[in-house]
Design a protein around this motif. Structure first.
Motif, PDB file in Angstrom:
ATOM      1  N   ALA A  53       0.844  -1.198   0.000  1.00 48.13           N
ATOM      2  CA  ALA A  53       0.000   0.000   0.000  1.00 48.13           C
ATOM      3  C   ALA A  53       0.878   1.246   0.000  1.00 48.13           C
ATOM      4  N   GLY A  54       0.527   2.196  -0.834  1.00 49.51           N
ATOM      5  CA  GLY A  54       1.266   3.449  -0.908  1.00 49.51           C
ATOM      6  C   GLY A  54       2.408   3.450  -1.898  1.00 49.51           C
ATOM      7  N   ARG A  55       2.717   2.270  -2.485  1.00 50.99           N
ATOM      8  CA  ARG A  55       3.825   2.203  -3.446  1.00 50.99           C
ATOM      9  C   ARG A  55       3.312   2.494  -4.854  1.00 50.99           C
ATOM     10  N   LEU A  56       4.113   3.240  -5.610  1.00 53.19           N
ATOM     11  CA  LEU A  56       3.831   3.487  -7.020  1.00 53.19           C
ATOM     12  C   LEU A  56       4.938   2.832  -7.832  1.00 53.19           C
ATOM     13  N   ASN A  57       4.549   2.049  -8.811  1.00 49.34           N
ATOM     14  CA  ASN A  57       5.481   1.380  -9.710  1.00 49.34           C
ATOM     15  C   ASN A  57       5.501   2.121 -11.038  1.00 49.34           C
ATOM     16  N   LEU A  58       6.696   2.358 -11.551  1.00 56.46           N
ATOM     17  CA  LEU A  58       6.854   3.034 -12.834  1.00 56.46           C
ATOM     18  C   LEU A  58       7.723   2.172 -13.746  1.00 56.46           C
ATOM     19  N   THR A  59       7.201   1.819 -14.907  1.00 59.61           N
ATOM     20  CA  THR A  59       8.031   1.168 -15.916  1.00 59.61           C
ATOM     21  C   THR A  59       8.589   2.275 -16.788  1.00 59.61           C
ATOM     22  N   VAL A  60       9.930   2.348 -16.867  1.00 54.99           N
ATOM     23  CA  VAL A  60      10.602   3.448 -17.550  1.00 54.99           C
ATOM     24  C   VAL A  60      11.503   2.916 -18.657  1.00 54.99           C
ATOM     25  N   GLU A  61      11.403   3.563 -19.815  1.00 58.44           N
ATOM     26  CA  GLU A  61      12.291   3.249 -20.932  1.00 58.44           C
ATOM     27  C   GLU A  61      12.673   4.554 -21.620  1.00 58.44           C
ATOM     28  N   ASP A  62      13.949   4.706 -21.916  1.00 61.90           N
ATOM     29  CA  ASP A  62      14.470   5.907 -22.572  1.00 61.90           C
ATOM     30  C   ASP A  62      14.039   7.184 -21.849  1.00 61.90           C
ATOM     31  N   GLY A  63      14.008   7.119 -20.515  1.00 60.61           N
ATOM     32  CA  GLY A  63      13.706   8.307 -19.727  1.00 60.61           C
ATOM     33  C   GLY A  63      12.245   8.678 -19.616  1.00 60.61           C
ATOM     34  N   ARG A  64      11.347   7.838 -20.143  1.00 61.09           N
ATOM     35  CA  ARG A  64       9.905   8.113 -20.091  1.00 61.09           C
ATOM     36  C   ARG A  64       9.160   6.976 -19.409  1.00 61.09           C
ATOM     37  N   VAL A  65       8.105   7.334 -18.699  1.00 58.60           N
ATOM     38  CA  VAL A  65       7.268   6.338 -18.041  1.00 58.60           C
ATOM     39  C   VAL A  65       6.350   5.716 -19.084  1.00 58.60           C
ATOM     40  N   LEU A  66       6.459   4.395 -19.236  1.00 62.69           N
ATOM     41  CA  LEU A  66       5.596   3.670 -20.155  1.00 62.69           C
ATOM     42  C   LEU A  66       4.296   3.232 -19.485  1.00 62.69           C
ATOM     43  N   ARG A  67       4.411   2.879 -18.193  1.00 66.17           N
ATOM     44  CA  ARG A  67       3.269   2.349 -17.457  1.00 66.17           C
ATOM     45  C   ARG A  67       3.453   2.725 -16.001  1.00 66.17           C
ATOM     46  N   SER A  68       2.336   2.974 -15.329  1.00 67.67           N
ATOM     47  CA  SER A  68       2.385   3.261 -13.892  1.00 67.67           C
ATOM     48  C   SER A  68       1.195   2.605 -13.206  1.00 67.67           C
ATOM     49  N   TRP A  69       1.445   2.047 -12.013  1.00 68.96           N
ATOM     50  CA  TRP A  69       0.374   1.390 -11.280  1.00 68.96           C
ATOM     51  C   TRP A  69       0.728   1.345  -9.800  1.00 68.96           C
ATOM     52  N   LYS A  70      -0.310   1.246  -8.976  1.00 72.27           N
ATOM     53  CA  LYS A  70      -0.084   1.238  -7.533  1.00 72.27           C
ATOM     54  C   LYS A  70       0.157  -0.176  -7.035  1.00 72.27           C
TER      55      LYS A  70
END
Length: 71
Positions: A53-70
């Motif tokens: 709870a409270g965590r944010l996951n960021l999938t990053v490629e080439d300096g940009r966030v492709l996907r984000s989810w809690k």
């Protein structure tokens, strides 16, 4: 089973709104909005699936966030 001393709260923020943002900006915004921790992952990373709870996951490629989810 022992009780958790307090229930973790999640920020009132749309976790999917970070997709498309520059990674550094997304991390700073997430932290400012109360996400903790913020986990930055490469595409196709092998990760554990426990919910935090409270965590944010960021999938990053080439300096940009492709996907984000809690969680």
């Amino acid at each position: 089973m022992a009780q958790t001393p307090f229930a973790a709260r999640e920020p009132d923020d749309d976790p999917e709104a970070y997709a498309g943002m520059p990674a550094r900006e997304a991390e700073e915004r997430a932290t400012a909005h109360g996400w903790s921790p913020v986990r930055v992952l490469p595409p196709d990373a092998v990760i554990t699936m426990e919910y935090v709870a409270g965590r944010l996951n960021l999938t990053v490629e080439d300096g940009r966030v492709l996907r984000s989810w809690k969680g």
